[in-house]
Design an enzyme around this catalytic site. Structure first.
Site, mmCIF file in Angstrom:
data_model
loop_
_atom_site.group_PDB
_atom_site.id
_atom_site.type_symbol
_atom_site.label_atom_id
_atom_site.label_comp_id
_atom_site.label_asym_id
_atom_site.label_seq_id
_atom_site.Cartn_x
_atom_site.Cartn_y
_atom_site.Cartn_z
ATOM 1 N N SER A 41 0.828 -1.221 0.000
ATOM 2 C CA SER A 41 0.000 0.000 0.000
ATOM 3 C C SER A 41 0.860 1.268 0.000
ATOM 4 O O SER A 41 0.337 2.363 -0.163
ATOM 5 C CB SER A 41 -0.962 0.001 1.197
ATOM 6 O OG SER A 41 -0.235 -0.058 2.414
ATOM 7 N N GLY A 42 2.158 1.129 0.217
ATOM 8 C CA GLY A 42 3.045 2.294 0.162
ATOM 9 C C GLY A 42 3.550 2.766 1.514
ATOM 10 O O GLY A 42 4.098 3.864 1.629
ATOM 11 N N THR A 45 7.362 3.437 1.576
ATOM 12 C CA THR A 45 7.666 4.578 0.700
ATOM 13 C C THR A 45 7.336 5.883 1.410
ATOM 14 O O THR A 45 8.149 6.818 1.443
ATOM 15 C CB THR A 45 6.850 4.464 -0.609
ATOM 16 O OG1 THR A 45 7.140 3.201 -1.202
ATOM 17 C CG2 THR A 45 7.191 5.582 -1.577
ATOM 18 N N ASP A 67 9.230 -5.041 8.080
ATOM 19 C CA ASP A 67 10.122 -5.980 7.381
ATOM 20 C C ASP A 67 11.515 -5.971 8.014
ATOM 21 O O ASP A 67 12.108 -7.026 8.271
ATOM 22 C CB ASP A 67 10.270 -5.532 5.913
ATOM 23 C CG ASP A 67 9.484 -6.417 4.953
ATOM 24 O OD1 ASP A 67 9.279 -7.592 5.283
ATOM 25 O OD2 ASP A 67 9.082 -5.920 3.892
ATOM 26 N N SER A 111 0.335 -4.078 10.763
ATOM 27 C CA SER A 111 -0.444 -3.955 12.007
ATOM 28 C C SER A 111 -1.936 -4.152 11.730
ATOM 29 O O SER A 111 -2.715 -3.211 11.824
ATOM 30 C CB SER A 111 -0.171 -2.619 12.709
ATOM 31 O OG SER A 111 -0.044 -1.526 11.826
HETATM 32 N N1 LIG Z 1 1.791 -13.866 5.694
HETATM 33 C C1 LIG Z 1 2.193 -12.580 5.523
HETATM 34 N N2 LIG Z 1 1.300 -11.584 5.665
HETATM 35 C C2 LIG Z 1 1.712 -10.312 5.483
HETATM 36 N N3 LIG Z 1 2.983 -9.935 5.168
HETATM 37 C C3 LIG Z 1 3.901 -10.917 5.028
HETATM 38 C C4 LIG Z 1 3.539 -12.269 5.193
HETATM 39 N N4 LIG Z 1 4.650 -13.021 4.970
HETATM 40 C C5 LIG Z 1 5.655 -12.180 4.698
HETATM 41 N N5 LIG Z 1 5.207 -10.910 4.734
HETATM 42 C C6 LIG Z 1 6.101 -9.743 4.572
HETATM 43 O O1 LIG Z 1 6.213 -9.198 5.885
HETATM 44 C C7 LIG Z 1 5.958 -7.816 5.888
HETATM 45 C C8 LIG Z 1 4.977 -7.422 6.996
HETATM 46 O O2 LIG Z 1 5.585 -7.456 8.240
HETATM 47 P P1 LIG Z 1 4.896 -6.688 9.449
HETATM 48 O O3 LIG Z 1 5.769 -6.926 10.627
HETATM 49 O O4 LIG Z 1 4.623 -5.287 9.059
HETATM 50 O O5 LIG Z 1 3.519 -7.471 9.609
HETATM 51 S S1 LIG Z 1 2.483 -7.427 10.835
HETATM 52 O O6 LIG Z 1 2.329 -6.018 11.221
HETATM 53 O O7 LIG Z 1 3.040 -8.225 11.927
HETATM 54 O O8 LIG Z 1 1.235 -8.006 10.314
HETATM 55 C C9 LIG Z 1 5.330 -7.474 4.548
HETATM 56 O O9 LIG Z 1 5.965 -6.271 4.167
HETATM 57 P P2 LIG Z 1 5.199 -5.065 3.448
HETATM 58 O O10 LIG Z 1 4.914 -5.557 2.066
HETATM 59 O O11 LIG Z 1 6.206 -3.958 3.482
HETATM 60 O O12 LIG Z 1 3.950 -4.727 4.223
HETATM 61 C C10 LIG Z 1 5.614 -8.654 3.664
HETATM 62 O O13 LIG Z 1 6.684 -8.356 2.806
HETATM 63 N N1 LIG Z 2 2.168 6.821 -4.139
HETATM 64 C C1 LIG Z 2 2.559 5.802 -4.894
HETATM 65 N N2 LIG Z 2 2.189 5.730 -6.192
HETATM 66 C C2 LIG Z 2 2.566 4.686 -6.944
HETATM 67 N N3 LIG Z 2 3.323 3.659 -6.521
HETATM 68 C C3 LIG Z 2 3.712 3.696 -5.245
HETATM 69 C C4 LIG Z 2 3.345 4.754 -4.357
HETATM 70 N N4 LIG Z 2 3.863 4.490 -3.140
HETATM 71 C C5 LIG Z 2 4.517 3.325 -3.269
HETATM 72 N N5 LIG Z 2 4.446 2.854 -4.539
HETATM 73 C C6 LIG Z 2 5.014 1.601 -5.035
HETATM 74 O O1 LIG Z 2 4.220 0.552 -4.484
HETATM 75 C C7 LIG Z 2 5.045 -0.542 -4.129
HETATM 76 C C8 LIG Z 2 4.840 -0.862 -2.643
HETATM 77 O O2 LIG Z 2 5.316 0.227 -1.882
HETATM 78 P P1 LIG Z 2 5.904 -0.010 -0.434
HETATM 79 O O3 LIG Z 2 6.235 1.317 0.122
HETATM 80 O O4 LIG Z 2 6.986 -1.042 -0.476
HETATM 81 O O5 LIG Z 2 4.606 -0.604 0.301
HETATM 82 P P2 LIG Z 2 4.478 -1.367 1.696
HETATM 83 O O6 LIG Z 2 5.607 -0.910 2.566
HETATM 84 O O7 LIG Z 2 3.142 -0.956 2.232
HETATM 85 O O8 LIG Z 2 4.537 -2.821 1.364
HETATM 86 C C9 LIG Z 2 6.467 -0.154 -4.458
HETATM 87 O O9 LIG Z 2 6.785 -0.715 -5.716
HETATM 88 C C10 LIG Z 2 6.423 1.348 -4.528
HETATM 89 O O10 LIG Z 2 7.385 1.851 -5.438
#
Ligand SMILES: Nc1ncnc2c1ncn2[C@@H]1O[C@H](COP(=O)(O)OS(=O)(=O)O)[C@@H](OP(=O)(O)O)[C@H]1O
Ligand SMILES: Nc1ncnc2c1ncn2[C@@H]1O[C@H](COP(=O)(O)OP(=O)(O)O)[C@@H](O)[C@H]1O
Length: 192
Positions: A41-42, A45, A67, A111
Site C-alpha cells: 500500500s506504500g 515509501t 520488514d 499492524s
Molecule cells: N503472511 C504474511 N502476511 C503479510 N505480510 C507478510 C507475510 N509473509 C511475509 N510478509 C512480509 O512481511 C511484511 C509485513 O511485516 P509486518 O511486521 O509489518 O507485519 S504485521 O504487522 O506483523 O502483520 C510485509 O511487508 P510489506 O509488504 O512492506 O507490508 C511482507 O513483505
Molecule cells: N504513491 C505511490 N504511487 C505509486 N506507486 C507507489 C506509491 N507508493 C509506493 N508505490 C510503489 O508501491 C510498491 C509498494 O510500496 P511499499 O512502500 O513497499 O509498500 P508497503 O511498505 O506498504 O509494502 C512499491 O513498488 C512502490 O514503489
C-alpha cells in the site's frame, strides 16, 4: 515495589535528565507516526519520504519498518495472529522509547488488528500518536505486488497472507496526516 507482567518486586528509576531536557536540547517534541495498511500500500515509501523531508528540515527521525525489524528484534515471530500481536506490542513499546528520547518515530507495519494499534496509541498522550492509514484497495496493492508475495499467496505457496487469507481491520479513528498534527510534534520550525 510493584509486580508488572511476569516481573516481581520492581521499582521505576527516574533520571535527572528527562523528556523535557531532551526535547529542549533537540528543539522538538518526540512523537510516533504509525503507518498501517496492506502489503504494497506504500507504507515504507511514505515512511522514508516523510523521514527524508523532516530530516532536511532539521528534525531527528527514525523509521521502524516491519520488514526490517523482523530481521532482528522480531526474528522469532511468525505471521500467526498472536505473533503479529506480539510484533506490534514490541514495536509500540520501542516507538514509545524513541518518542521519549525526543525523536519523531515513524513506524511502518501492516499492524492488521485494530486492538493492537489502539494499544500502541494508549502508550502515548493523544497528540503524540498519529495513525496514518494507507487506504488502498487490495486490488491495487495486488497489482503492484513488488515482491511477488500476493502471487505466492494466491497460488497457496504462502498461507495466512494479509488481505488474501488473513484479516486486515481498517482504522476507524486514524488521524489524517494533517499539517496541524505534524506541526504539534515539530514546533513552529516545521512551517519554515
Ligand atoms: N503472511 C504474511 N502476511 C503479510 N505480510 C507478510 C507475510 N509473509 C511475509 N510478509 C512480509 O512481511 C511484511 C509485513 O511485516 P509486518 O511486521 O509489518 O507485519 S504485521 O504487522 O506483523 O502483520 C510485509 O511487508 P510489506 O509488504 O512492506 O507490508 C511482507 O513483505
Ligand atoms: N504513491 C505511490 N504511487 C505509486 N506507486 C507507489 C506509491 N507508493 C509506493 N508505490 C510503489 O508501491 C510498491 C509498494 O510500496 P511499499 O512502500 O513497499 O509498500 P508497503 O511498505 O506498504 O509494502 C512499491 O513498488 C512502490 O514503489
Amino acid at each position: 515495589m510493584s509486580n508488572i507482567g511476569k516481573s516481581t518486586n520492581i521499582l521505576w528509576h527516574d533520571c535527572p535528565i528527562g523528556q523535557p531536557e531532551r526535547q529542549k536540547l533537540l528543539g522538538q517534541k518526540g512523537c510516533v507516526i504509525w503507518i498501517t495498511g496492506l502489503s504494497g500500500s506504500g507504507k515504507s515509501t511514505v515512511a522514508c519520504a516523510l523521514s527524508r523531508e523532516l530530516h532536511y528540515r532539521g528534525h531527528h527521525t527514525y523509521v521502524l519498518d516491519g520488514d526490517n525489524l523482523r530481521h532482528g528484534l522480531n526474528r522469532d515471530l511468525s505471521f500467526k495472529a498472536e505473533d503479529r500481536t506480539e510484533n506490534i506490542r514490541r514495536v509500540g513499546e520501542v516507538a514509545k522509547l524513541f518518542a521519549d528520547a525526543g525523536t519523531i518515530c515513524i513506524a511502518s507495519l501492516i499492524s492488521p488488528y485494530r486492538r493492537d494499534r489502539d494499544a500502541c496509541r494508549a502508550l502515548l498522550p493523544d497528540s503524540r500518536f498519529i495513525e496514518v492509514f494507507m487506504d488502498l484497495p487490495l486490488e491495487l496493492c495486488e497489482a503492484r505486488d513488488p515482491k511477488g508475495l500476493y502471487k505466492l499467496a494466491r497460488t497457496g505457496k504462502i498461507k495466512g497472507f494479509t488481505g488474501v487469507d488473513d484479516p486486515y481491520e481498517s482504522p476507524v479513528n486514524s488521524e489524517a496526516l494533517a499539517p496541524e498534527s505534524v506541526q504539534y510534534c515539530l514546533g513552529p520550525a516545521y512551517s519554515n
